[in-house]
Design a protein around this motif. Sequence first.
Motif, PDB file in Angstrom:
ATOM      1  N   SER A  17       6.082 -22.720 -13.333  1.00 30.54           N
ATOM      2  CA  SER A  17       6.722 -23.630 -14.281  1.00 30.54           C
ATOM      3  C   SER A  17       6.533 -25.087 -13.870  1.00 30.54           C
ATOM      4  O   SER A  17       7.088 -25.976 -14.495  1.00 30.54           O
ATOM      5  CB  SER A  17       8.218 -23.317 -14.384  1.00 30.54           C
ATOM      6  OG  SER A  17       8.845 -23.525 -13.137  1.00 30.54           O
ATOM      7  N   ASN A  18       5.740 -25.313 -12.858  1.00 26.00           N
ATOM      8  CA  ASN A  18       5.516 -26.655 -12.354  1.00 26.00           C
ATOM      9  C   ASN A  18       4.225 -27.215 -12.944  1.00 26.00           C
ATOM     10  O   ASN A  18       3.151 -26.615 -12.819  1.00 26.00           O
ATOM     11  CB  ASN A  18       5.425 -26.602 -10.825  1.00 26.00           C
ATOM     12  CG  ASN A  18       5.503 -27.970 -10.194  1.00 26.00           C
ATOM     13  OD1 ASN A  18       5.196 -28.960 -10.815  1.00 26.00           O
ATOM     14  ND2 ASN A  18       5.918 -27.989  -8.939  1.00 26.00           N
ATOM     15  N   MET A 164      -1.635 -15.935 -18.156  1.00 27.50           N
ATOM     16  CA  MET A 164      -0.880 -14.787 -18.655  1.00 27.50           C
ATOM     17  C   MET A 164       0.213 -14.375 -17.670  1.00 27.50           C
ATOM     18  O   MET A 164       1.355 -14.125 -18.052  1.00 27.50           O
ATOM     19  CB  MET A 164      -1.809 -13.596 -18.912  1.00 27.50           C
ATOM     20  CG  MET A 164      -2.755 -13.766 -20.073  1.00 27.50           C
ATOM     21  SD  MET A 164      -1.896 -13.932 -21.646  1.00 27.50           S
ATOM     22  CE  MET A 164      -2.202 -15.631 -22.006  1.00 27.50           C
ATOM     23  N   PHE A 165      -0.149 -14.320 -16.385  1.00 29.78           N
ATOM     24  CA  PHE A 165       0.854 -13.952 -15.395  1.00 29.78           C
ATOM     25  C   PHE A 165       1.932 -15.025 -15.284  1.00 29.78           C
ATOM     26  O   PHE A 165       3.117 -14.713 -15.147  1.00 29.78           O
ATOM     27  CB  PHE A 165       0.209 -13.719 -14.020  1.00 29.78           C
ATOM     28  CG  PHE A 165       1.190 -13.245 -12.998  1.00 29.78           C
ATOM     29  CD1 PHE A 165       1.542 -11.914 -12.941  1.00 29.78           C
ATOM     30  CD2 PHE A 165       1.790 -14.134 -12.114  1.00 29.78           C
ATOM     31  CE1 PHE A 165       2.459 -11.467 -12.010  1.00 29.78           C
ATOM     32  CE2 PHE A 165       2.703 -13.696 -11.186  1.00 29.78           C
ATOM     33  CZ  PHE A 165       3.045 -12.356 -11.135  1.00 29.78           C
ATOM     34  N   HIS A 172      10.343 -13.961 -17.643  1.00 28.85           N
ATOM     35  CA  HIS A 172      11.168 -12.910 -17.042  1.00 28.85           C
ATOM     36  C   HIS A 172      11.905 -13.336 -15.786  1.00 28.85           C
ATOM     37  O   HIS A 172      12.485 -12.514 -15.103  1.00 28.85           O
ATOM     38  CB  HIS A 172      10.311 -11.683 -16.729  1.00 28.85           C
ATOM     39  CG  HIS A 172       9.951 -10.934 -17.951  1.00 28.85           C
ATOM     40  ND1 HIS A 172       8.851 -11.229 -18.707  1.00 28.85           N
ATOM     41  CD2 HIS A 172      10.581  -9.924 -18.590  1.00 28.85           C
ATOM     42  CE1 HIS A 172       8.802 -10.424 -19.750  1.00 28.85           C
ATOM     43  NE2 HIS A 172       9.837  -9.598 -19.708  1.00 28.85           N
ATOM     44  N   VAL A 173      11.872 -14.608 -15.464  1.00 29.94           N
ATOM     45  CA  VAL A 173      12.589 -15.098 -14.304  1.00 29.94           C
ATOM     46  C   VAL A 173      13.916 -15.679 -14.771  1.00 29.94           C
ATOM     47  O   VAL A 173      13.967 -16.459 -15.722  1.00 29.94           O
ATOM     48  CB  VAL A 173      11.777 -16.161 -13.540  1.00 29.94           C
ATOM     49  CG1 VAL A 173      12.619 -16.872 -12.498  1.00 29.94           C
ATOM     50  CG2 VAL A 173      10.578 -15.512 -12.901  1.00 29.94           C
TER      51      VAL A 173
END
Length: 178
Positions: A17-18, A164-165, A172-173
């Motif tokens: 997310s960075n 994608m990952f 999902h975090v």
Amino acid sequence: MSWYDTVFEVIDMRSFSNLWYWIALAVLWSSVSHWVLGVPFDMILRARRDKDDAGEAMADLQDLVRVNVNRILYIAEVSGVWLILFGSAVLTGLGVMAVLYDVEFAQATLFLALPMTILGLLSVWTSRKIRATAPAGRDLIRRLMTHRMMTQMLGVVSIFVTAMFGMYRNLHVVPFPN
């Protein structure tokens, strides 16, 4: 609020997310696709534009490719076993932390390091083919362009899988509690 809390509030330590992680990923793949076996891509294009294979741009290209191929193969021959040993230990450690312990930083680093390892092996393979066949002129340019195309395909697959990952991980975090 302590300085530690302030730093971690300002700088998001979750890798996927960075924004800086994605900038680093883009710069990494942009750089490795520009430098083909240590030769800048614009030099390859300049040699390809020459009408004859005896021009100065082609001679410069052949000299630089010869120097870089010899450098890559020397490193592979002298310290290749140690590079494989330490590289596999680092990748194994990252893999264990990424998969078994679910450490996001290890996952992000693995998504950078694993494709670079594959690219390193591809560079050694291409260097060996160049030394064995000793292509010159248009054949050398074709070999370098093929290596660049394989590098770009590896980059596209790597960026796609990482994205994608990363999206999966971000969706999902559970966010940090305030």
